[in-house]
Design a protein around this motif. Structure first.
Motif, mmCIF file in Angstrom:
data_model
loop_
_atom_site.group_PDB
_atom_site.id
_atom_site.type_symbol
_atom_site.label_atom_id
_atom_site.label_comp_id
_atom_site.label_asym_id
_atom_site.label_seq_id
_atom_site.Cartn_x
_atom_site.Cartn_y
_atom_site.Cartn_z
ATOM 1 N N ALA A 1 0.832 -1.200 0.000
ATOM 2 C CA ALA A 1 0.000 0.000 0.000
ATOM 3 C C ALA A 1 0.868 1.252 0.000
ATOM 4 O O ALA A 1 1.986 1.257 0.511
ATOM 5 N N GLY A 2 0.335 2.316 -0.582
ATOM 6 C CA GLY A 2 1.044 3.595 -0.600
ATOM 7 C C GLY A 2 0.391 4.551 -1.561
ATOM 8 O O GLY A 2 -0.664 4.265 -2.141
ATOM 9 N N THR A 3 0.991 5.711 -1.741
ATOM 10 C CA THR A 3 0.529 6.619 -2.788
ATOM 11 C C THR A 3 0.955 6.044 -4.139
ATOM 12 O O THR A 3 1.819 5.159 -4.214
ATOM 13 N N LEU A 4 0.354 6.548 -5.202
ATOM 14 C CA LEU A 4 0.758 6.102 -6.535
ATOM 15 C C LEU A 4 2.246 6.378 -6.771
ATOM 16 O O LEU A 4 2.944 5.569 -7.386
ATOM 17 N N THR A 5 2.719 7.506 -6.267
ATOM 18 C CA THR A 5 4.144 7.817 -6.402
ATOM 19 C C THR A 5 4.992 6.778 -5.692
ATOM 20 O O THR A 5 5.987 6.276 -6.245
ATOM 21 N N GLU A 6 4.617 6.426 -4.475
ATOM 22 C CA GLU A 6 5.382 5.430 -3.720
ATOM 23 C C GLU A 6 5.380 4.074 -4.416
ATOM 24 O O GLU A 6 6.410 3.393 -4.478
ATOM 25 N N LEU A 7 4.235 3.678 -4.944
ATOM 26 C CA LEU A 7 4.162 2.391 -5.632
ATOM 27 C C LEU A 7 4.991 2.411 -6.914
ATOM 28 O O LEU A 7 5.611 1.401 -7.272
ATOM 29 N N SER A 8 5.019 3.552 -7.596
ATOM 30 C CA SER A 8 5.789 3.647 -8.840
ATOM 31 C C SER A 8 7.287 3.543 -8.578
ATOM 32 O O SER A 8 8.046 3.116 -9.456
ATOM 33 N N GLN A 9 7.710 3.930 -7.382
ATOM 34 C CA GLN A 9 9.135 3.917 -7.042
ATOM 35 C C GLN A 9 9.556 2.671 -6.270
ATOM 36 O O GLN A 9 10.748 2.460 -6.023
ATOM 37 N N HIS A 10 8.604 1.827 -5.928
ATOM 38 C CA HIS A 10 8.883 0.623 -5.150
ATOM 39 C C HIS A 10 9.482 -0.445 -6.070
ATOM 40 O O HIS A 10 9.067 -0.580 -7.220
ATOM 41 N N PRO A 11 10.468 -1.222 -5.592
ATOM 42 C CA PRO A 11 11.078 -2.260 -6.439
ATOM 43 C C PRO A 11 10.040 -3.241 -6.964
ATOM 44 O O PRO A 11 9.187 -3.728 -6.219
#
Length: 293
Positions: A233-243
């Motif tokens: 879970a996270g913001t869309l930005t966080e998910l886009s930057q997650h490995p």
């Protein structure tokens, strides 16, 4: 009798007892193999069911249904479907064809992503329309899904986004030339899905999918158990930057969190957050969720 049997989400053991009895009684058994996939191969199913299984691709189910339905008014024939039989409109169509042939039909239900998505902690009552996200190409980037997400968002509802899979697909060249040569299977990943959502937001600019202020939850192999299931879970930005590897193996789904967010949903999904502090901050400041600190 023509049976349409839901197999559930994971492996050969997810079939219901009623479904297994129908399979055992059937003279022919087809496995619909293009709207979704199980986490095990066909051979595992055959060993467990002690029956031979015929793979039914899109062409067979949609254009050769008479072959599947042949003699189903005189003997038991089963079509196995990953998840629940009504998870795809294809199965509604084949039921209508069976009815037109006066073939009795029995549907045997099972779990699907439509209800198992509750594993992420969001309440099923708070979900709106489900949408599908297809692979973009250079010349084809359909964005009608955005309107459905916005309609849900305007009502404060969550949106389940089903990510595209390509199984037994032909290239444009092979299709044009009539060559039965198929591309390797492809399954849309969470990073690709998020990048497409952000691309459409940049075009539409309504703020519905604002990357830094839109919460989302990624799910992989829901119902898999034994460590296969992943939720992030996270913001869309966080998910886009997650490995990418942190999201697990396909199949993947994504939930866009609606503004009608309950504090219990926030607390539950926090366990899966990339950044727990920011998860709560966005939920409180952007979503207006009253949280006990």
């Amino acid at each position: 009798m023509f049976f349409i049997i839901g197999l559930g989400l994971s492996d050969e053991k997810d079939v219901t007892l009623r479904g297994l009895e129908a399979i055992k009684s059937s003279s022919r058994i087809y496995l619909e193999a293009y709207t979704s996939i199980l986490m095990v191969q066909k051979e595992r199913l055959e060993t467990f069911y002690e029956k031979n299984i015929i793979l039914a691709d899109r062409d067979m189910v949609e254009t050769q249904s008479d072959e599947i339905l042949h003699n189903a008014d005189k003997e038991d024939v089963s079509l196995l479907v990953v998840g629940d039989p009504f998870g795809a409109t294809t199965h509604t169509d084949i039921i209508l064809r069976a009815r037109s042939l006066n073939i009795p039909v029995r549907v045997i239900h099972n779990a699907s992503i439509m209800n198992a998505v509750g594993a992420c902690g969001l309440q099923l009552y708070n979900f709106g329309q489900t949408v599908s996200l297809v692979f973009f190409t250079e010349s084809w980037k359909p964005d009608s899904f955005y309107d459905r997400i916005k309609e849900n968002a305007d009502l404060g509802m969550h949106t389940l986004v089903l990510l595209d899979i390509k199984v037994k697909e032909q290239s444009e060249e092979n299709l044009a030339r009539g060559r039965k040569i198929y591309e390797p299977p492809r399954y849309m990943s969470i990073p690709l899905a998020v990048s497409q959502l952000i691309e459409v937001e940049q075009s539409r600019q309504s703020g519905t999918l604002s990357p830094d202020s839109t919460l989302a939850i990624a799910l992989s192999r829901v119902g898999g158990g034994d460590g296969h299931e992943r939720i992030v879970a996270g913001t869309l930005t966080e998910l886009s930057q997650h490995p990418a590897e942190k999201f697990g193996e396909p199949l993947h789904s994504l939930v866009i969190v609606g503004k009608r967010l309950h504090h219990l949903e926030v607390d539950y999904a926090q366990e899966f957050a990339v950044n727990k502090e920011n998860w709560r901050k966005v939920a409180k400041e952007i979503y207006g969720c009253a949280l006990d600190e």
